[in-house]
Design an enzyme around this catalytic site. Structure first.
Site, PDB file in Angstrom:
ATOM      1  N   ARG A 102       1.643 -19.800  11.910  1.00  0.00           N
ATOM      2  CA  ARG A 102       2.389 -18.565  11.773  1.00  0.00           C
ATOM      3  C   ARG A 102       2.781 -18.286  10.325  1.00  0.00           C
ATOM      4  NH1 ARG A 102       1.641 -14.226  12.623  1.00  0.00           N
ATOM      5  NH2 ARG A 102       1.016 -14.960  14.675  1.00  0.00           N
ATOM      6  N   LYS A 137      11.458  -1.565  -4.764  1.00  0.00           N
ATOM      7  CA  LYS A 137      11.859  -1.536  -3.355  1.00  0.00           C
ATOM      8  C   LYS A 137      11.031  -2.577  -2.594  1.00  0.00           C
ATOM      9  CE  LYS A 137      13.290   3.296  -3.570  1.00  0.00           C
ATOM     10  NZ  LYS A 137      13.020   4.687  -3.166  1.00  0.00           N
ATOM     11  N   LYS A 169      18.631   6.381 -15.479  1.00  0.00           N
ATOM     12  CA  LYS A 169      18.742   7.268 -14.326  1.00  0.00           C
ATOM     13  C   LYS A 169      20.040   8.059 -14.404  1.00  0.00           C
ATOM     14  CE  LYS A 169      15.757   4.684 -11.216  1.00  0.00           C
ATOM     15  NZ  LYS A 169      15.535   4.296  -9.808  1.00  0.00           N
ATOM     16  N   GLU A 200      14.687   9.267 -16.189  1.00  0.00           N
ATOM     17  CA  GLU A 200      14.521  10.051 -14.975  1.00  0.00           C
ATOM     18  C   GLU A 200      15.118  11.436 -15.165  1.00  0.00           C
ATOM     19  OE1 GLU A 200      15.464   8.646 -10.648  1.00  0.00           O
ATOM     20  OE2 GLU A 200      17.258   9.629 -11.443  1.00  0.00           O
ATOM     21  N   ASP A 221      11.638  13.232 -10.888  1.00  0.00           N
ATOM     22  CA  ASP A 221      12.196  12.849  -9.601  1.00  0.00           C
ATOM     23  C   ASP A 221      12.314  14.027  -8.642  1.00  0.00           C
ATOM     24  OD1 ASP A 221      13.412  10.923  -7.839  1.00  0.00           O
ATOM     25  OD2 ASP A 221      15.324  11.886  -8.238  1.00  0.00           O
TER      26      ASP A 221
END
Length: 282
Positions: A102, A137, A169, A200, A221
């Site tokens: 697994r 992310k 940002k 950004e 963005d």
């Protein structure tokens, strides 16, 4: 192109995953029903098409369980898979092989899913010059291998961490006093000549102010297609452009066609599907 991560980087991840799965008593199912000296040969088989990634982590999973297991890889990371392809053969103690199964498959199916998703999306806009980049992310603890899988799939990595590059940002600007020009000036004074600066922006007015200060890259963005086209024209010869914000496989091609240099997709790491791969007794 050959792809590989050094074992010294991946070994701790594999050992941690094995410890998690073995728990406090080990594989009690295999101990209960399989003779301790029984040997076998099993095969890692692709059950659907995709791009292979994670073969070395699978090898380490079996070798960490039992160093006497013979792991023979028939394919390598970056290879195209077809349903039914034998990826690797594993021979040795039956209990040990089943105990590592697994963990090996978790790495293979997850990373191959990322590389496959990356490849599929990049192919959607292969007729443009744009390149896919991933984001931060990622699953905590798995960033190195998830970003590796993006590279295997033909994408590029954005920042590996907060120490790679300066990315200013909206919260940075707000907490630095609200002046975007002054914030960039502070960043330049800190960075020196080796650290790139990206800013950004979410409006064309902000973009103009940023371009007047001079930066390496602008992150556009959540702009619509018309705004992106205008932004690309404004940045021509002044800064590289990167589109960001909710980009999906369905929207990627149209965004790439605006002329942006990069598409930043958290999707390829946080929403990639698993690729169906199994360990079979043939």
């Amino acid at each position: 192109m050959q792809y590989a991560l050094p074992d010294v980087l991946t070994q701790p991840l594999v050992q941690s995953a094995l410890r998690e799965d073995l728990g406090r008593r080990g594989d009690i199912t295999s101990e209960a029903v399989i003779d301790s000296k029984q040997t076998t040969q099993l095969h890692i088989v692709a059950r659907e098409a995709g791009i292979l990634c994670g073969i070395d982590l699978a090898r380490l999973a079996f070798h960490n369980m039992d160093s006497q297991i013979a792991f023979s890889a028939h394919l390598k990371d970056g290879d195209t898979l077809h349903a039914g392809d034998i990826i690797a053969s594993v021979q040795g103690n039956a209990r040990a092989i089943l105990s590592a199964e697994r963990t090996a498959l978790n790495f293979l199916t997850h990373l191959s899913g990322i590389s496959t998703t990356t490849h599929e999306i990049q192919q959607c806009f292969a007729h443009t010059a744009a390149r896919l980049t991933c984001t931060r992310k990622t699953i905590p603890g798995l960033r190195d291998i998830q970003k590796y899988a993006v590279r295997v799939g033909g994408g590029r990595n954005h920042r590996m961490g907060l120490d790679d590059a300066i990315l200013i940002k909206d919260n940075h600007i707000a907490l630095a006093g609200g002046d975007i020009a002054l914030t960039i000036q502070r960043a330049k004074a800190y960075a020196g000549h080796l650290i790139p600066i990206e800013v950004e922006v979410d409006t064309l007015e902000q973009l103009e102010r940023v371009l007047n200060e001079g930066v390496s890259l602008v992150l556009l963005d959540n702009m619509n297609l018309d705004q992106l086209k205008t932004a690309v024209a404004m940045c021509q010869g002044r800064a590289k452009t990167e589109a960001s914000g909710g980009i999906t496989p369905e929207t990627a091609a149209a965004i790439a066609e605006t002329g942006v240099d990069f598409l930043a997709l958290g999707y390829v790491t946080h929403s990639a599907r698993y690729l169906d791969i199994g360990l079979d007794y043939l």
